[in-house]
Motif scaffolding. Sequence first.
Motif: not given
Length: 240
Positions: A30, A49, A62
């Motif tokens: 992420v 993500v 997420a």
Amino acid sequence: MISLVTGAGSGIGAATAQVLAARGDRVVCVDRDEAAARETATGVGGLPVTADVTDPAAVEAAVEATVRAFGRVDAVACCAGVEVNEAAQRLDPRVFDRVLAVNVTGSFLVAAAAARRMIAQGGGRVVLVGSANSVVALPGQAAYAVSKGGVLMLGRALAVDWAPYGITVNVVGPGVTDTPMSAGSLGDPERRARLLDGVPLGRPARPAEIAEVIAFLASPAASYVTGAFLPVDGGWLARG
Ligand SMILES: NC(=O)c1ccc[n+]([C@@H]2O[C@H](COP(=O)([O-])OP(=O)(O)OC[C@H]3O[C@@H](n4cnc5c(N)ncnc54)[C@H](O)[C@@H]3O)[C@@H](O)[C@H]2O)c1
């Protein structure tokens, strides 16, 4: 294990994704920087993500993407962070708020979104990234040191809240680490010398040296460690 790493696009977060993938984890990478998240994810065979950790809906999405892809989330490492160096009397209050929002609130949002899944699963691991500056302040750090002190106490508070659910929460405290965040200071010979003068090992950490400790705390081997603050600082704090 299924692990989610924030700030995975650079520095300590990217190294953490690599160390976790090397031990066999499926890693969700992420970052608010889409290209950087994708690059790390491609390198580790993980899932990229794009999310800003200060956005509760994006953080929830997420974690949902993680569960959709892999069925669960076993560990999170909250490496996303920002630093600002400015004398307190000149610090823009909006910058102060933003540093706290990313470093403290962002860590809280990610940890809490993951913990809701972990509680349903019966446990998990949360690792927050503080700093040696969680416990000592350098000049120009009114925002950064306050935020990292907040991360330290956030880790303790979450550890106490979530122990009944089998979730451990610990805080790693990196010292000077060779990443894009510290490139400015380490690239200036005078500032580099001043920073490293306080470090008994006499050199910055490599990002992987922080990542290995994060990975330990995010492993089954660390099952009885919770609420701890673990400096990874080349001895900096030992000098007092
Ligand atoms: N580098 C050091 O010397 C050092 C020392 C102590 C602690 N730390 C801490 O380690 C952590 C990682 O730092 P680093 O040195 O790898 O920095 P870095 O700048 O190399 O990487 C930080 C990453 O976080 C991402 N990020 C920033 N804000 C975000 C947000 N709102 N949402 C999602 N992603 C975001 C950035 O895009 C970047 O990819 C930070 O919390 C930092 O404070 C670093």
